[in-house]
Design a protein around this motif. Structure first.
Motif, mmCIF file in Angstrom:
data_model
loop_
_atom_site.group_PDB
_atom_site.id
_atom_site.type_symbol
_atom_site.label_atom_id
_atom_site.label_comp_id
_atom_site.label_asym_id
_atom_site.label_seq_id
_atom_site.Cartn_x
_atom_site.Cartn_y
_atom_site.Cartn_z
ATOM 1 N N CYS A 92 -41.814 3.113 66.998
ATOM 2 C CA CYS A 92 -42.968 3.776 66.404
ATOM 3 C C CYS A 92 -42.903 5.288 66.543
ATOM 4 N N GLY A 93 -42.041 5.807 67.432
ATOM 5 C CA GLY A 93 -41.905 7.245 67.602
ATOM 6 C C GLY A 93 -40.869 7.869 66.688
ATOM 7 N N THR A 94 -40.249 7.086 65.818
ATOM 8 C CA THR A 94 -39.221 7.584 64.906
ATOM 9 C C THR A 94 -39.823 7.817 63.523
ATOM 10 N N ILE A 95 -39.483 8.942 62.926
ATOM 11 C CA ILE A 95 -39.890 9.224 61.543
ATOM 12 C C ILE A 95 -38.628 9.203 60.689
ATOM 13 N N PHE A 96 -38.680 8.476 59.583
ATOM 14 C CA PHE A 96 -37.514 8.306 58.719
ATOM 15 C C PHE A 96 -37.729 9.053 57.400
ATOM 16 N N VAL A 97 -36.719 9.809 57.006
ATOM 17 C CA VAL A 97 -36.765 10.505 55.713
ATOM 18 C C VAL A 97 -35.456 10.229 54.981
ATOM 19 N N THR A 98 -35.577 9.811 53.733
ATOM 20 C CA THR A 98 -34.416 9.418 52.945
ATOM 21 C C THR A 98 -34.437 10.114 51.593
ATOM 22 N N PHE A 99 -33.270 10.602 51.163
ATOM 23 C CA PHE A 99 -33.097 11.121 49.813
ATOM 24 C C PHE A 99 -32.015 10.290 49.123
ATOM 25 N N ILE A 100 -32.358 9.768 47.957
ATOM 26 C CA ILE A 100 -31.422 9.013 47.126
ATOM 27 C C ILE A 100 -31.357 9.734 45.784
ATOM 28 N N CYS A 101 -30.177 10.204 45.410
ATOM 29 C CA CYS A 101 -30.074 11.080 44.247
ATOM 30 C C CYS A 101 -28.901 10.714 43.348
ATOM 31 N N ASN A 102 -29.080 10.984 42.068
ATOM 32 C CA ASN A 102 -27.956 10.990 41.149
ATOM 33 C C ASN A 102 -27.078 12.187 41.458
ATOM 34 N N LYS A 103 -25.804 12.081 41.150
ATOM 35 C CA LYS A 103 -24.865 13.147 41.509
ATOM 36 C C LYS A 103 -25.198 14.479 40.856
ATOM 37 N N GLU A 104 -25.844 14.435 39.688
ATOM 38 C CA GLU A 104 -26.166 15.684 39.002
ATOM 39 C C GLU A 104 -27.549 16.219 39.348
ATOM 40 N N ALA A 105 -28.244 15.561 40.271
ATOM 41 C CA ALA A 105 -29.634 15.940 40.562
ATOM 42 C C ALA A 105 -29.748 17.325 41.192
ATOM 43 N N VAL A 106 -28.802 17.659 42.079
ATOM 44 C CA VAL A 106 -28.825 18.962 42.742
ATOM 45 C C VAL A 106 -27.726 19.823 42.134
ATOM 46 N N PRO A 107 -28.085 20.888 41.423
ATOM 47 C CA PRO A 107 -27.083 21.715 40.747
ATOM 48 C C PRO A 107 -26.020 22.238 41.710
ATOM 49 N N ASP A 108 -24.766 22.135 41.284
ATOM 50 C CA ASP A 108 -23.617 22.675 42.011
ATOM 51 C C ASP A 108 -23.337 21.976 43.342
ATOM 52 N N LEU A 109 -24.005 20.876 43.591
ATOM 53 C CA LEU A 109 -23.734 20.137 44.825
ATOM 54 C C LEU A 109 -22.600 19.148 44.603
ATOM 55 N N GLN A 110 -21.527 19.313 45.345
ATOM 56 C CA GLN A 110 -20.411 18.379 45.258
ATOM 57 C C GLN A 110 -20.774 17.097 46.016
ATOM 58 N N PRO A 111 -20.569 15.938 45.398
ATOM 59 C CA PRO A 111 -20.997 14.680 46.022
ATOM 60 C C PRO A 111 -20.037 14.192 47.106
ATOM 61 N N TYR A 112 -19.959 14.965 48.184
ATOM 62 C CA TYR A 112 -19.128 14.622 49.332
ATOM 63 C C TYR A 112 -19.962 14.823 50.601
ATOM 64 N N PRO A 113 -19.574 14.180 51.701
ATOM 65 C CA PRO A 113 -20.421 14.222 52.898
ATOM 66 C C PRO A 113 -20.796 15.614 53.383
ATOM 67 N N ARG A 114 -19.838 16.514 53.514
ATOM 68 C CA ARG A 114 -20.154 17.833 54.075
ATOM 69 C C ARG A 114 -21.083 18.649 53.188
ATOM 70 N N PRO A 115 -20.835 18.727 51.858
ATOM 71 C CA PRO A 115 -21.780 19.472 51.017
ATOM 72 C C PRO A 115 -23.188 18.881 51.041
ATOM 73 N N ILE A 116 -23.298 17.559 51.033
ATOM 74 C CA ILE A 116 -24.623 16.928 51.096
ATOM 75 C C ILE A 116 -25.290 17.261 52.424
ATOM 76 N N MET A 117 -24.517 17.224 53.505
ATOM 77 C CA MET A 117 -25.044 17.560 54.822
ATOM 78 C C MET A 117 -25.536 19.004 54.851
ATOM 79 N N SER A 118 -24.761 19.908 54.283
ATOM 80 C CA SER A 118 -25.163 21.316 54.258
ATOM 81 C C SER A 118 -26.425 21.517 53.432
#
Length: 275
Positions: A92-118
């Motif tokens: 109950c002390g954990t808050i969960f936040v999730t983003f689920i996106c199409n690859k083109e949803a964020v301009p210029d974002l490369q769909p790889y782990p590090r860019p998504i993390m950044s």
């Protein structure tokens, strides 16, 4: 926090779904369904989960990550999610936040782990602006050198998911069920769980964090509230999530763990907890 009725012209659409106390297994199954069967962008916020539950990444090995005998003795449910990342115990002390996106949803974002993390680090820097010494450190969200947010991802051909477990608070006893992972970020410096993590509640109110997260998301997406009851209408095809649990009883828990860890010695140790 109410979402403005006017849409931000030019921003991609995103559905916002909010829960309070939704069981983490159900949340993860919803997320997997949305990732694999929906073509929309989603933000899911779940304020706590009903019971303490251990959640392992898709490639996690129970024998390396869990104090198995303690887990069985306490009958803590264990589930394996469909994304990567490490092992956490949530409640109950954990808050969960999730983003689920199409690859083109964020301009210029490369769909790889590090860019998504950044990208996520920049988004949450708006949430924590002026609060603590927030930054993204390796794959964690930290205040200084103490972790309070763990992340996991999955990337498909056309979509990606990035979800986070935020430690607004935690029960010290729950940390005893987790072993120190063999693979850990360098900044951890072999610290034990309690020396490594911190509580968000020492930095900001729970509701403030959630409101600021919605506000930060609204700077990049045009948000629209979505009722959870509508999920079943999203896909005409039957969906079978890979995220699952077999923790309805201690016997089923044993079977679930043995499925991923075939070791006769440990299996024999399991047996004594069934008596």
């Amino acid at each position: 926090m109410l979402i403005p009725q006017t849409r931000n012209i030019g921003l991609p659409m995103m559905n916002l779904m909010r829960f309070k106390g939704l069981p983490i297994l159900q949340q993860l199954q919803i997320e997997e369904q949305l990732l694999r069967t929906s073509s929309d962008n989603w933000c899911i916020i779940n304020d706590g989960t009903s019971d303490p539950t251990i959640v392992m990444g898709v490639s996690g090995k129970p024998a390396e990550l869990l104090e198995i005998e303690s887990v069985l003795r306490a009958q803590v449910p264990v589930i394996r999610r469909f994304t990567g990342g490490g092992t956490v115990i949530v409640d109950c002390g954990t808050i969960f936040v999730t983003f689920i996106c199409n690859k083109e949803a964020v301009p210029d974002l490369q769909p790889y782990p590090r860019p998504i993390m950044s990208w996520s680090g920049l988004l949450y820097s708006k949430v924590f602006q002026g609060i603590g010494d927030f930054h993204l450190r390796e794959n964690d969200y930290v205040f200084g050198n103490h972790k309070f947010g763990g992340n996991a991802q999955s990337i498909t051909k056309s979509r990606w998911i990035h979800h986070t477990s935020f430690l607004w608070d935690f029960d010290v006893r729950n940390m005893t069920y987790l072993k120190l992972p063999k693979r850990a970020p360098a900044y951890r410096s072999a610290r034990g769980h309690l020396d490594f993590i911190c509580r968000m509640k020492d930095y900001m109110p729970r509701s403030t964090f959630i409101d600021k997260t919605v506000e930060a998301a609204s700077t990049q997406f045009s948000l629209s509230s979505f009722e959870s009851e509508e999920i079943e209408t999203l896909s005409e095809t039957e969906f079978h999530p890979s995220t699952r649990s077999k923790a309805n009883s201690n016997f089923q828990q044993r079977q679930y763990l043995e499925e991923f860890y075939k070791d006769s010695h440990v299996a024999n140790n399991f047996e004594k907890h069934l008596e």
